[in-house]
Design a protein around this motif. Structure first.
Motif, PDB file in Angstrom:
ATOM      1  N   LEU A 267       0.810  -1.225   0.000  1.00 41.66           N
ATOM      2  CA  LEU A 267       0.000   0.000   0.000  1.00 41.66           C
ATOM      3  C   LEU A 267       0.840   1.270   0.000  1.00 41.66           C
ATOM      4  CD1 LEU A 267      -0.192   1.485   3.012  1.00 41.66           C
ATOM      5  CD2 LEU A 267      -1.682  -0.420   3.485  1.00 41.66           C
ATOM      6  N   LEU A 268       2.139   1.162   0.335  1.00 42.12           N
ATOM      7  CA  LEU A 268       3.004   2.330   0.239  1.00 42.12           C
ATOM      8  C   LEU A 268       3.099   2.828  -1.201  1.00 42.12           C
ATOM      9  CD1 LEU A 268       5.987   1.303   2.557  1.00 42.12           C
ATOM     10  CD2 LEU A 268       4.034   2.757   3.138  1.00 42.12           C
ATOM     11  N   THR A 269       2.810   1.932  -2.149  1.00 43.08           N
ATOM     12  CA  THR A 269       2.909   2.267  -3.566  1.00 43.08           C
ATOM     13  C   THR A 269       1.590   2.744  -4.152  1.00 43.08           C
ATOM     14  OG1 THR A 269       4.740   0.705  -3.838  1.00 43.08           O
ATOM     15  CG2 THR A 269       3.594   1.363  -5.841  1.00 43.08           C
ATOM     16  N   ASP A 270       0.448   2.329  -3.580  1.00 45.25           N
ATOM     17  CA  ASP A 270      -0.821   2.770  -4.166  1.00 45.25           C
ATOM     18  C   ASP A 270      -1.747   3.512  -3.197  1.00 45.25           C
ATOM     19  OD1 ASP A 270      -1.691   0.461  -2.811  1.00 45.25           O
ATOM     20  OD2 ASP A 270      -2.384  -0.574  -4.614  1.00 45.25           O
ATOM     21  N   LEU A 271      -2.171   2.897  -2.127  1.00 38.00           N
ATOM     22  CA  LEU A 271      -3.137   3.550  -1.232  1.00 38.00           C
ATOM     23  C   LEU A 271      -2.565   4.782  -0.533  1.00 38.00           C
ATOM     24  CD1 LEU A 271      -4.881   0.439   0.353  1.00 38.00           C
ATOM     25  CD2 LEU A 271      -5.936   2.116  -1.169  1.00 38.00           C
ATOM     26  N   ALA A 272      -1.253   4.867  -0.438  1.00 34.59           N
ATOM     27  CA  ALA A 272      -0.629   6.008   0.241  1.00 34.59           C
ATOM     28  C   ALA A 272      -0.819   7.318  -0.517  1.00 34.59           C
ATOM     29  CB  ALA A 272       0.862   5.751   0.444  1.00 34.59           C
ATOM     30  N   THR A 273      -1.214   7.229  -1.785  1.00 33.37           N
ATOM     31  CA  THR A 273      -1.456   8.441  -2.575  1.00 33.37           C
ATOM     32  C   THR A 273      -2.817   8.425  -3.268  1.00 33.37           C
ATOM     33  OG1 THR A 273      -0.342   7.444  -4.484  1.00 33.37           O
ATOM     34  CG2 THR A 273       0.999   8.823  -3.029  1.00 33.37           C
ATOM     35  N   ASN A 274      -3.585   7.370  -3.091  1.00 36.50           N
ATOM     36  CA  ASN A 274      -4.828   7.204  -3.843  1.00 36.50           C
ATOM     37  C   ASN A 274      -5.931   8.148  -3.359  1.00 36.50           C
ATOM     38  OD1 ASN A 274      -7.653   5.421  -3.805  1.00 36.50           O
ATOM     39  ND2 ASN A 274      -6.581   5.473  -5.766  1.00 36.50           N
ATOM     40  N   GLN A 275      -6.526   8.872  -4.286  1.00 30.86           N
ATOM     41  CA  GLN A 275      -7.565   9.831  -3.942  1.00 30.86           C
ATOM     42  C   GLN A 275      -8.953   9.199  -3.835  1.00 30.86           C
ATOM     43  OE1 GLN A 275      -7.352  13.073  -2.937  1.00 30.86           O
ATOM     44  NE2 GLN A 275      -5.173  12.550  -2.843  1.00 30.86           N
ATOM     45  N   ASP A 276      -9.177   8.071  -4.512  1.00 29.21           N
ATOM     46  CA  ASP A 276     -10.485   7.424  -4.460  1.00 29.21           C
ATOM     47  C   ASP A 276     -10.848   7.045  -3.025  1.00 29.21           C
ATOM     48  OD1 ASP A 276     -10.811   7.547  -7.267  1.00 29.21           O
ATOM     49  OD2 ASP A 276      -9.598   5.747  -7.502  1.00 29.21           O
ATOM     50  N   PHE A 277      -9.969   6.281  -2.381  1.00 30.60           N
ATOM     51  CA  PHE A 277     -10.249   5.870  -1.001  1.00 30.60           C
ATOM     52  C   PHE A 277     -10.049   7.017  -0.018  1.00 30.60           C
ATOM     53  CE2 PHE A 277      -9.892   1.478  -2.625  1.00 30.60           C
ATOM     54  CZ  PHE A 277     -11.085   1.004  -2.115  1.00 30.60           C
ATOM     55  N   ALA A 278      -9.153   7.948  -0.336  1.00 26.07           N
ATOM     56  CA  ALA A 278      -8.975   9.107   0.539  1.00 26.07           C
ATOM     57  C   ALA A 278     -10.273   9.906   0.644  1.00 26.07           C
ATOM     58  CB  ALA A 278      -7.845   9.991   0.013  1.00 26.07           C
ATOM     59  N   GLN A 279     -10.943  10.111  -0.485  1.00 28.82           N
ATOM     60  CA  GLN A 279     -12.190  10.863  -0.473  1.00 28.82           C
ATOM     61  C   GLN A 279     -13.314  10.087   0.215  1.00 28.82           C
ATOM     62  OE1 GLN A 279     -12.794  11.899  -4.602  1.00 28.82           O
ATOM     63  NE2 GLN A 279     -10.936  13.148  -4.666  1.00 28.82           N
ATOM     64  N   LEU A 280     -13.361   8.782  -0.020  1.00 28.50           N
ATOM     65  CA  LEU A 280     -14.362   7.958   0.668  1.00 28.50           C
ATOM     66  C   LEU A 280     -14.147   7.992   2.174  1.00 28.50           C
ATOM     67  CD1 LEU A 280     -14.382   4.881  -1.742  1.00 28.50           C
ATOM     68  CD2 LEU A 280     -16.303   6.442  -1.359  1.00 28.50           C
ATOM     69  N   SER A 281     -12.895   7.899   2.594  1.00 29.03           N
ATOM     70  CA  SER A 281     -12.584   7.894   4.022  1.00 29.03           C
ATOM     71  C   SER A 281     -12.863   9.249   4.657  1.00 29.03           C
ATOM     72  CB  SER A 281     -11.124   7.490   4.244  1.00 29.03           C
ATOM     73  OG  SER A 281     -10.921   6.139   3.884  1.00 29.03           O
ATOM     74  N   ALA A 282     -12.583  10.316   3.929  1.00 26.24           N
ATOM     75  CA  ALA A 282     -12.895  11.655   4.448  1.00 26.24           C
ATOM     76  C   ALA A 282     -14.395  11.811   4.674  1.00 26.24           C
ATOM     77  CB  ALA A 282     -12.386  12.722   3.481  1.00 26.24           C
ATOM     78  N   GLN A 283     -15.182  11.374   3.695  1.00 27.63           N
ATOM     79  CA  GLN A 283     -16.641  11.439   3.821  1.00 27.63           C
ATOM     80  C   GLN A 283     -17.117  10.606   5.004  1.00 27.63           C
ATOM     81  OE1 GLN A 283     -18.733  10.282   0.236  1.00 27.63           O
ATOM     82  NE2 GLN A 283     -20.643   9.899   1.353  1.00 27.63           N
ATOM     83  N   HIS A 284     -16.558   9.414   5.139  1.00 28.50           N
ATOM     84  CA  HIS A 284     -16.923   8.519   6.237  1.00 28.50           C
ATOM     85  C   HIS A 284     -16.589   9.149   7.587  1.00 28.50           C
ATOM     86  CE1 HIS A 284     -17.406   4.749   8.413  1.00 28.50           C
ATOM     87  NE2 HIS A 284     -16.195   4.923   8.919  1.00 28.50           N
ATOM     88  N   TYR A 285     -15.389   9.679   7.707  1.00 25.14           N
ATOM     89  CA  TYR A 285     -14.943  10.267   8.971  1.00 25.14           C
ATOM     90  C   TYR A 285     -15.805  11.466   9.357  1.00 25.14           C
ATOM     91  CZ  TYR A 285     -11.873  12.518  12.379  1.00 25.14           C
ATOM     92  OH  TYR A 285     -11.362  13.112  13.514  1.00 25.14           O
ATOM     93  N   GLU A 286     -16.116  12.304   8.378  1.00 26.02           N
ATOM     94  CA  GLU A 286     -16.887  13.510   8.681  1.00 26.02           C
ATOM     95  C   GLU A 286     -18.347  13.204   8.965  1.00 26.02           C
ATOM     96  OE1 GLU A 286     -14.557  17.235   6.936  1.00 26.02           O
ATOM     97  OE2 GLU A 286     -15.719  16.193   5.390  1.00 26.02           O
ATOM     98  N   SER A 287     -18.759  11.978   8.657  1.00 27.42           N
ATOM     99  CA  SER A 287     -20.111  11.533   9.007  1.00 27.42           C
ATOM    100  C   SER A 287     -20.135  10.825  10.357  1.00 27.42           C
ATOM    101  CB  SER A 287     -20.656  10.598   7.922  1.00 27.42           C
ATOM    102  OG  SER A 287     -20.763  11.267   6.691  1.00 27.42           O
ATOM    103  N   GLY A 288     -18.998  10.841  11.055  1.00 24.17           N
ATOM    104  CA  GLY A 288     -18.919  10.232  12.381  1.00 24.17           C
ATOM    105  C   GLY A 288     -18.411   8.813  12.386  1.00 24.17           C
ATOM    106  N   GLY A 289     -17.898   8.336  11.248  1.00 21.05           N
ATOM    107  CA  GLY A 289     -17.424   6.963  11.158  1.00 21.05           C
ATOM    108  C   GLY A 289     -16.032   6.771  11.742  1.00 21.05           C
ATOM    109  N   LEU A 290     -15.713   5.514  12.004  1.00 19.13           N
ATOM    110  CA  LEU A 290     -14.410   5.133  12.545  1.00 19.13           C
ATOM    111  C   LEU A 290     -13.431   4.827  11.417  1.00 19.13           C
ATOM    112  CD1 LEU A 290     -15.582   2.539  15.236  1.00 19.13           C
ATOM    113  CD2 LEU A 290     -14.655   4.814  15.708  1.00 19.13           C
ATOM    114  N   ILE A 291     -12.167   5.168  11.626  1.00 20.88           N
ATOM    115  CA  ILE A 291     -11.099   4.767  10.720  1.00 20.88           C
ATOM    116  C   ILE A 291     -10.009   4.104  11.549  1.00 20.88           C
ATOM    117  CG2 ILE A 291      -9.306   5.537   9.125  1.00 20.88           C
ATOM    118  CD1 ILE A 291     -11.122   7.731   8.211  1.00 20.88           C
ATOM    119  N   ALA A 292      -9.584   2.910  11.113  1.00 20.86           N
ATOM    120  CA  ALA A 292      -8.529   2.175  11.813  1.00 20.86           C
ATOM    121  C   ALA A 292      -7.469   1.739  10.811  1.00 20.86           C
ATOM    122  CB  ALA A 292      -9.105   0.958  12.532  1.00 20.86           C
TER     123      ALA A 292
END
Length: 227
Positions: free
Chosen positions: A103-128
């Motif tokens: 994931l250092l090569t893909d998820l570490a810079t990926n905007q697709d999951f970054a945006q999904l996670s931002a939306q999730h977090y701002e809706s009160g969701g957990l991130i681990a």
């Protein structure tokens, strides 16, 4: 039923080397074991979808790892991951990023999951996230323009652990330095000891030994809240 989204890497090698890699299986399976025991469902997703690479699938004596890897339902999900563009983030109560060098090569810079996670977090969701998993937090930018990491204390795989593991010269970047530069605070303990931090709905673990504790923390948070 509570449900967790688990984004995993599509990158199958250690950096630009030809060493087989991907997601480190025990960091996924030990968390999944806790979720399953608690009756919490999960989906495994990736940027591209399809079969996701795993390593650490042949560790002797790891009964939890072996049990989950042998599970038909798990095999179906890891071999048919949901592509990012099909993820409906409001179907999930938590997002969990397992580690592994891929994931250092893909998820570490990926905007697709970054945006999904931002939306999730701002809706009160957990991130681990555990071990190298916190690298996937690096690109998460919230609606106020600030990075998620700038608001929380975290941990992740350390420089000393990279040296011990013999990967310091092959990794795309040093996670400890990246987190220390971006997070409100970066914390660590001596190499290879279990260490987790919970801060403002973000739960991080330092290394593989922390996976069990991450699973327990996720279950505790998810079962103490009601939709």
């Amino acid at each position: 039923m509570k449900k967790v989204l688990i984004p995993v890497t599509n990158h199958a090698t250690l950096g630009e080397t030809n060493h087989a890699n991907g997601t480190y299986a025990p960091e996924l399976t030990h968390v999944l074991n806790e979720l399953i025991l608690a009756g919490i469902d999960y989906d495994i997703a990736s940027i591209k979808g399809g079969k996701a690479p795993l390593y650490g699938t042949d560790i002797e004596g790891d009964d939890v790892n072996n049990k989950i890897l042998a599970d038909e339902s798990f095999q179906n999900r890891i071999n048919n991951t949901v592509p990012a563009h099909q993820v409906i983030i409001n179907h999930y109560d938590a997002v969990f990023y397992p580690g592994g060098f891929g994931l250092l090569t893909d998820l570490a810079t990926n905007q697709d999951f970054a945006q999904l996670s931002a939306q999730h977090y701002e809706s009160g969701g957990l991130i681990a996230a555990v071990c190298h998993g916190p690298a996937a937090l690096l690109p998460i930018t919230l609606s106020d323009g600030e990075s998620l990491l700038s608001k929380v204390s975290v941990t992740g795989f350390t420089r000393e652990e990279e040296i011990d593991f013999g990967t310091i010269d092959d990794i795309p970047f040093l996670l400890e330095e990246a987190l220390a530069r971006k997070a409100a605070r970066y914390n660590k303990v001596q190499p290879w000891g279990s260490f987790t931090i919970e801060d403002n709905n973000v739960i991080t673990g330092q290394n593989p030994a922390s996976a069990h504790a991450i699973g327990q923390a996720l279950v505790s948070k998810l079962t103490s809240t009601q939709n």
